[in-house]
Design an enzyme around this catalytic site. Structure first.
Site, PDB file in Angstrom:
ATOM      1  N   ASP A  45       0.858  -1.282   0.067  1.00  0.00           N
ATOM      2  CA  ASP A  45      -0.066   0.009  -0.011  1.00  0.00           C
ATOM      3  C   ASP A  45       1.034   1.251  -0.221  1.00  0.00           C
ATOM      4  O   ASP A  45       2.009   1.288  -0.583  1.00  0.00           O
ATOM      5  CB  ASP A  45      -0.871   0.018   1.275  1.00  0.00           C
ATOM      6  CG  ASP A  45      -2.193   0.664   0.941  1.00  0.00           C
ATOM      7  OD1 ASP A  45      -2.252   1.847   0.730  1.00  0.00           O
ATOM      8  OD2 ASP A  45      -3.241  -0.101   0.930  1.00  0.00           O
ATOM      9  N   SER A 435     -11.082  -0.359  -1.258  1.00  0.00           N
ATOM     10  CA  SER A 435      -9.739  -0.475  -0.394  1.00  0.00           C
ATOM     11  C   SER A 435     -10.145  -0.805   1.262  1.00  0.00           C
ATOM     12  O   SER A 435      -9.228  -1.394   1.980  1.00  0.00           O
ATOM     13  CB  SER A 435      -9.036   0.718  -0.323  1.00  0.00           C
ATOM     14  OG  SER A 435      -8.496   1.098  -1.733  1.00  0.00           O
ATOM     15  N   ASP A 736     -47.870 -10.786   8.949  1.00  0.00           N
ATOM     16  CA  ASP A 736     -48.423 -11.552   7.618  1.00  0.00           C
ATOM     17  C   ASP A 736     -46.934 -11.496   6.589  1.00  0.00           C
ATOM     18  O   ASP A 736     -45.943 -11.292   6.743  1.00  0.00           O
ATOM     19  CB  ASP A 736     -49.531 -10.910   6.819  1.00  0.00           C
ATOM     20  CG  ASP A 736     -50.294 -12.194   6.226  1.00  0.00           C
ATOM     21  OD1 ASP A 736     -49.984 -12.483   5.320  1.00  0.00           O
ATOM     22  OD2 ASP A 736     -51.545 -12.458   6.802  1.00  0.00           O
ATOM     23  N   HIS A 800     -51.001 -12.425   0.273  1.00  0.00           N
ATOM     24  CA  HIS A 800     -51.611 -12.871   1.440  1.00  0.00           C
ATOM     25  C   HIS A 800     -51.736 -11.587   2.272  1.00  0.00           C
ATOM     26  O   HIS A 800     -52.776 -11.609   2.935  1.00  0.00           O
ATOM     27  CB  HIS A 800     -50.889 -14.216   2.017  1.00  0.00           C
ATOM     28  CG  HIS A 800     -51.765 -14.759   2.886  1.00  0.00           C
ATOM     29  ND1 HIS A 800     -51.842 -14.347   4.550  1.00  0.00           N
ATOM     30  CD2 HIS A 800     -52.782 -15.879   3.024  1.00  0.00           C
ATOM     31  CE1 HIS A 800     -52.680 -15.196   5.188  1.00  0.00           C
ATOM     32  NE2 HIS A 800     -53.120 -16.214   4.385  1.00  0.00           N
TER      33      HIS A 800
END
Length: 1285
Positions: A45, A435, A736, A800
């Protein structure tokens, strides 16, 4: 030249730029091994800031002996026992201004990624108070080796490969590289893929960022199969910055704004109104470069028509702040060098209109605040997407990890933004990018390796991928090409059970199959590898932990994948294959069961995928499950009083039983309305928890089923019924499948804001918002994964929930129908009531854990009634049943729970919702039925039941018998039922087919090419079903006649007419499928009962409302309903009468506790359930016959006399001064006495008690009578029923 594999220019690569580990279920206290301190992570890095507290070596010993690297120390850089090595690479030779020619980090990026992967614990880390918490890496005890390859001008290929060369030789265990190219390259023209290949050869996994070029497809640049490619996902924290205008309007945007303007209002100007000389307003409106006029902009807040990453235009013109607006993604926050907020274009337009509406527009920008992101995790927009541009049938990315708004270490040599004018040097910064996701995966990989030091890179990668949590296809429309295998779960990954392992030879075989030559591969591998037909592996045979294939649209294709798994779980274990697949995929696994006898044992299997794509992406899954961990509910009763953290208690209990797996094991903490939790446990662990102090019951979370199969007018409850203004304050909690908010039934036209008592929330999303009718909505999915077609929001994908919600509280919708059938005004019982949605059911059912979580929320949210049309397959004890538990705590809080009785009738004792504190509702008919006629070629007409919306326009079609057309492999005795693929499409296509059974798989008849179906058997015909093709369901007598007609002519024909409505003269009666009593747990409590009404009587208890509904119900026919009250309960509901019942049988928590004492529950259990000092003693051990219930039931042996005494109390809610007389109706088997037989009242609310004595000698299964209290105005009716045991 000889010996050269590839040659390519050295190009520049780009960097892929607290809460996250906890959000992944990976807490600070997670179980760790001593090996972690020997793990070395190679960070390629921008270098590191060694003085950061995240890299302190306090408590560390010397580097592991395997370490062979060096530290390029200098006057400004030294290593320590945490940062054990550091080198820097700069093939360009020269250094940019601000670059350090040492491993020291001048950009911040390398320090950030290193601390995410392996930073130590740093308390109270933040960015000016934002993100405050403990900053830590995934493996805080691991060592870091730094290879600085990136600089202010990017990262050179030459330096990347040089760093790989060193890192491999130095002895690192994992390589982390958050860097990628601008364009994809062939594997061996890409230095990162080359380096990762040689790392793999040496037992080192390379973790790569996917890239930041999303959301466009095929933008991923790190995709080699031997490396780990990581997408970026969100965590449940987001940063918002509010803009306040001079007109007091407030707008919320996304930004990491650390500046405070102290609420001071500043002049507000539009960038398009302030162009610099040489620019036009059409240019300056974007605020880019030097397009703004400093003389106009200086000291103002400027509105800009685009996101400007550095806000350089606003800064250079002297603005004091900037508000940016456009249609871009708002799923991550950026920092700017001045106060800023990034708003939607809609908000931007409103601010623009404000500027133009006043002579002196002003605004201020507030410092950012943190907000919970309810929809996390999802893949962020910038994260690069697959598919793999080189090998399309290798799924990339591999998985997703946190990469949005991550707080981690930073280099004080730069600033928060690195932009000109920014002077904020900080030790910790918040940034986003793949990153950031890459080092999260790196840390997780290191964690897995610390438990399994001998595992190969492929094994570690497999563990991470196969334990990742499934993600939402609704929030991530690119499916797995956005998130790979799912969201990373490091704690689970340490113990994956099985792994898909692979080594160099597997990748060489794969490369042979990809067309690489023997010569090239020998140079790459350094051995005598050869490519031949024997080893040329197809991409589908690489032992990868995911399965991918590319196809052309609507062109069927079949692919065969060969895989081998290695057992790393329990030595002796059996895994079963669980396949989830959408309609476009047909997936077969052979064998579907794998048995292991030892650790390290390998087993192979084959996956065959047949696909016919009609959409861009279709995805399913294969899960190998050994059933070791099940989801259990640990119920602990009421919430303890006082200051109490349920979540902490639950975690400590779990840690005591399962150790470090606790954080990974827990799924829910119930802590708003009652006490308990849900966790993944073994059977032995569940038994241990059941024995612990404070636990009422422990039971598996099982799957419940939905109870599905003009009504208000038929009940004598017309549209014009008298209503109260209070109705609009009633909140019905619907548990539901969710709701479809755009339905006209849920329009909020004419509604005011929600009632002030409402405490719930709306889980809004891109596809769902609430309104003043649907005032709240949440969804629950303890299983984690979603099936194809499921919508992971409160939106209803099944229908439903919308259906039940509109029945209970839907608004008035005129001319509603199903293709003309049932035409009329659709309306709910309480059209002005509000709806709170709790989505607990999905395409695969409704899980207990989710049901209880919804009860926990609904009670705390302030609903008045809970409606739940869901039930179990088998009855359970009251406190082993989540619905009974939830209903009990609802009752404690003054909320009535209305339950469906079930659809398992007409067999006796099939009711599954039967707790005495809930309302159990059976299903009855109304006076309308739908019939569909079948017309034969001989002009005979037969009438069946069906809801048939199709028109065949009286056209006659060939009529064929299913038993005459079996598919190859079947015989007529099977095909006559028309099930599965038993019918021969060549013979069935274009015909109407006669089938010898009602067929729930009629879609398969349609698939065989039938134009219609006539079904016949001896089943019940008291309700009509819909089918996906023209259909009618006839009696077996009619079916026999049609069969005879088919055999009597050479060319039988028929047509099926569209359904029509007929009056049902016998209604009402209980329909066949409605579950029957008696109550299987407490046989002398009468169940079932009846449906919801519009009762909005403030102050009435759940028992009072229930009593009103039961005692005003209309008696039903024992001739049409031979199961008597065990079919229909108290009778057929009459909502209008129920609003004024005259007398009520009231009951509260203490009555039910006394009842439970009498049922044998212990004082200890009931104190936990009730949350008080309830005790069971002779004084309060109530018999079931003394519970103040509005019905009377008793069980007796056949022809054995028995006497039962019932004590009851009624409360006057009718006329203040009134006298009620007892009217008893009884058959010969029952002798009923009531004492006193007259009750006199002098005021409302007055109570009177009485005793009912029933003597019974049963010579039939059921005998029933009734007691009616009648004052000449009100008739208060209770059934009295006896049944044989």
């Amino acid at each position: 030249m000889e010996g050269v594999v590839s040659m390519f220019p050295s190009e520049k690569k780009k960097l892929h730029t607290t809460r996250s580990w906890d959000f992944m279920g990976f807490p600070q206290e997670v179980k760790r091994t001593g090996v972690e301190s020997n793990i070395i992570i190679g960070m390629l890095d921008t270098g590191i800031w060694p003085e950061s507290p995240s890299f302190s070596d306090e408590g560390f010993g010397p580097p592991p002996s395997k370490w062979k690297g060096t530290c390029q120390s200098s006057t400004n850089f030294t290593c320590n026992n945490k940062i054990i090595g550091a080198k820097y690479y700069r093939s360009e030779g020269f250094y940019g201004p601000g670059d350090f020619d040492s491993p020291r980090d001048s950009e911040g990026h390398g320090s950030h990624t290193s601390s995410i992967a392996a930073g130590g614990l740093v308390n109270e880390a933040s960015l000016y108070g934002l993100g405050l918490g403990t900053a830590r890496g995934g493996v805080p005890s691991a060592r870091i080796a730094v290879y600085k390859i990136c600089w202010s001008d990017g990262c050179s290929d030459v330096d990347i490969l040089a760093a790989f060369d060193d890192a491999i030789a130095d002895g690192v265990d994992i390589i982390s590289l958050s860097v990628g190219s601008f364009f994809p390259s062939d594997y061996f023209d890409d230095p990162i893929a080359i380096g990762a290949f040689h790392s793999m050869k040496n037992g080192i996994l390379t973790s790569n960022s996917a890239g930041n070029s999303g959301p466009a497809p095929e933008t991923i640049t790190n995709f080699s199969p031997w490396s780990l490619s990581v997408g970026a996902g969100t965590i449940d924290r987001m940063f918002v910055s509010k803009v306040v205008l001079g007109n007091n309007k407030v707008y919320e945007g996304v930004a990491i704004n650390t500046f405070g303007l102290n609420d001071t209002m500043h002049p507000l100007i539009y960038g398009g109104d302030a162009p610099q000389k040489g620019y036009r307003g059409s240019e300056s409106r974007f605020c880019l470069g030097d397009s703004l006029d400093p003389t106009l902009v200086n000291g103002t807040i400027v509105l800009c028509d685009a996101l400007n990453f550095g806000a350089d235009g606003a800064v250079s013109a002297g603005a004091i702040g900037t508000v940016m607006q456009d249609n871009g993604f708002k799923d991550f926050a950026l920092s700017f060098p001045l106060p800023a907020s990034y708003l939607s274009s809609i908000n931007g337009t409103e601010i623009f209109q404000y500027i133009n509406s006043t002579g002196k527009p002003t605004a201020t920008i507030l410092k950012s605040t943190e907000k919970k992101d309810e929809f996390a995790p999802y893949v962020v927009s910038f994260s690069s997407r697959g598919p793999n541009p080189i090998t399309r049938d290798i799924l990339k990315p591999d998985l997703t990890a946190p990469g949005v708004d991550i707080l981690a270490a930073w280099s004080p040599a730069t600033t928060v933004t690195g932009s000109e004018g920014d002077n904020r040097a900080v030790p910790y910064n918040i940034i986003s990018g793949t990153s950031m996701s890459c080092p999260h995966a790196t840390g997780a990989a290191a964690y897995v390796k610390s438990f399994n030091p001998g595992w190969s890179p492929a094994a570690i990668k497999s563990a991470l991928m196969t334990t990742a949590s499934p993600m939402s296809v609704v929030l991530n429309t690119d499916h797995e090409y956005a998130y790979g295998s799912g969201y990373i779960d490091p704690a689970k990954a340490a113990k994956p059970g099985l792994i898909y392992d692979a080594g160099e030879v597997d990748y060489v075989n794969f490369l042979c199959g990809e067309g690489y030559s023997t010569k090239s591969l020998r140079l790459i591998t350094g051995d005598n590898s050869t490519c031949s037909e024997a080893i040329n592996g197809t991409v589908w045979d690489l032992n990868y932990p995911s399965f991918a294939l590319s196809v052309s649209l609507r062109k069927p294709i079949t692919r065969v994948f060969h895989r081998t798994v290695t057992n790393v779980g329990s030595p002796v274990s059996t895994y079963k294959a669980i396949v989830v697949a959408p309609p476009q995929l047909k997936i077969q696994v052979e064998p579907s069961v794998l048995s292991f006898k030892s650790l390290g044992q390998k087993q192979s299997f084959v996956v065959t995928v047949t696909v016919n794509l009609d959409i861009n992406v279709a995805s399913g899954s294969l899960v190998w499950d050994d059933g070791v961990y099940q989801t259990y509910i640990v119920y602990m009763g009421d919430l303890p009083k006082g200051d109490f953290s349920a979540a902490s208690l639950h975690m400590s209990m779990l840690q005591e039983v399962v150790g470090s797996r606790a954080s990974d094991s827990i799924l829910y903490s119930y802590e708003r309305s009652f006490n308990g939790f849900v966790a993944k446990l073994t059977e032995d662990e569940s038994k241990t928890l059941a024995r612990m102090e404070g636990v009422v019951s422990v039971f598996p979370s099982e799957k419940k089923k939905l109870h599905t199969t003009r009504s208000w007018n038929f009940m004598g409850f017309p549209q014009e019924i008298k209503r109260t203004g209070v109705e609009s304050d009633i909140i019905i909690g619907m548990l539901d499948t969710g709701i479809w908010p755009e339905s006209p039934s849920f329009s909020d036209e004419g509604f005011g804001p929600p009632p002030s008592k409402w405490k719930g929330i709306c889980q809004s999303s891109t596809n769902f918002t609430c309104n003043n009718k649907i005032i709240g909505a949440k969804y629950y999915r303890s299983e984690g994964h979603f099936n194809q077609g499921d919508i992971d929001s409160p939106r209803d994908s099944e229908g439903h929930g919308s259906h039940t919600a509109s029945i209970a509280a839907g608004g008035l919708v005129t001319e509603a129908s199903l293709y003309g059938l049932g035409l009329g005004t659709a309306r709910g019982g309480v059209p002005s009531a509000r709806i709170a949605v709790y989505k607990i059911c999905w395409s695969d059912g409704c899980w207990d854990a989710d049901i209880l979580a919804a009860f926990d929320d609904a009670i705390a949210d302030g609903v008045d009634i809970i409606s739940l049309s869901v039930g179990s397959f088998f009855p359970s004890d009251y406190f082993d049943d989540p619905i009974a538990i939830g209903a009990f705590h609802s009752m404690k809080n003054g909320i009535l729970t209305s339950n469906s009785a079930g659809n398992s009738g007409p067999a006796p004792e099939t009711i599954t919702n039967f707790s005495p504190w809930s309302l159990s509702v059976a299903a009855g008919t109304i006076d309308r039925m739908f019939v569909s006629k079948v017309v034969l070629g001989n002009n005979k007409v037969y009438q069946g039941v069906a809801v048939n919306t199709f028109e065949l326009n009286d056209t006659m079609y060939p009529l064929i018998y299913g038993g005459d057309v079996p598919q190859i492999g079947y015989n007529g005795s099977e095909s006559r039922f028309c099930r599965g693929d038993s019918l021969d499409p060549a013979l069935v296509n274009g015909t109407i087919v006669l089938c010898d059974a009602l067929n729930d798989e009629s879609d398969l008849v349609l698939a065989a090419g039938a134009v219609g179906t006539v079904m016949q058997d001896n089943g019940f015909k008291d309700f009509a079903s819909s089918f996906p093709l023209p259909a009618s369901y006839l009696s077996s007598n009619n079916g026999t006649e049609i069969s005879q007609y088919i055999n009597s002519t050479g060319e039988p024909t028929a047509t099926i007419l569209k359904s029509i409505e007929q009056q049902d003269e016998f209604a009402p009666y209980v329909v066949s499928f409605s579950s029957r009593g008696p109550n299987p747990i407490t046989r002398d409590i009468l169940k079932g009962q009846l449906p919801m009404s519009n009762l909005s009587t403030h102050g009435w208890s759940p028992a009072a409302i229930k009593s009103a509904l039961m005692t005003t119900a209309s008696p039903m026919s024992v001739v049409l309903n031979t199961d008597h009250e065990y079919a229909y309960g108290s009778g057929y509901i009459d909502p209008a009468k129920a609003a004024k019942p005259g007398l009520i049988y009231d009951a509260g928590e203490v009555d039910y506790v006394n009842f439970l004492c009498g049922q044998g529950y212990s004082t200890k259990s009931l104190q936990l359930v009730a949350g008080d000092n309830s005790t069971c003693s002779e004084a309060n051990n109530a018999t079931v016959w003394d519970l103040n219930y509005p019905s009377f039931a008793l069980s007796a042996l056949f022809e054995r006399p028995v006497t039962r005494v019932f004590h009851r109390t009624v409360t006057n809610v009718g006329s203040p001064v009134s006298t009620y007389k007892a009217i008893v109706v009884a058959p010969p088997q029952l002798k009923i006495q009531v004492e006193p037989s007259v009750l006199s009242f002098k005021s409302l609310g007055q109570k009177q008690s009485f005793v009912v004595t029933v003597e019974v000698t049963l010579d039939s299964k059921v005998a029933s009578g009734s007691l009616v209290w009648d004052d000449g105005v009100y008739q208060v009716r209770s059934p009295i029923v006896a049944h044989t045991t």
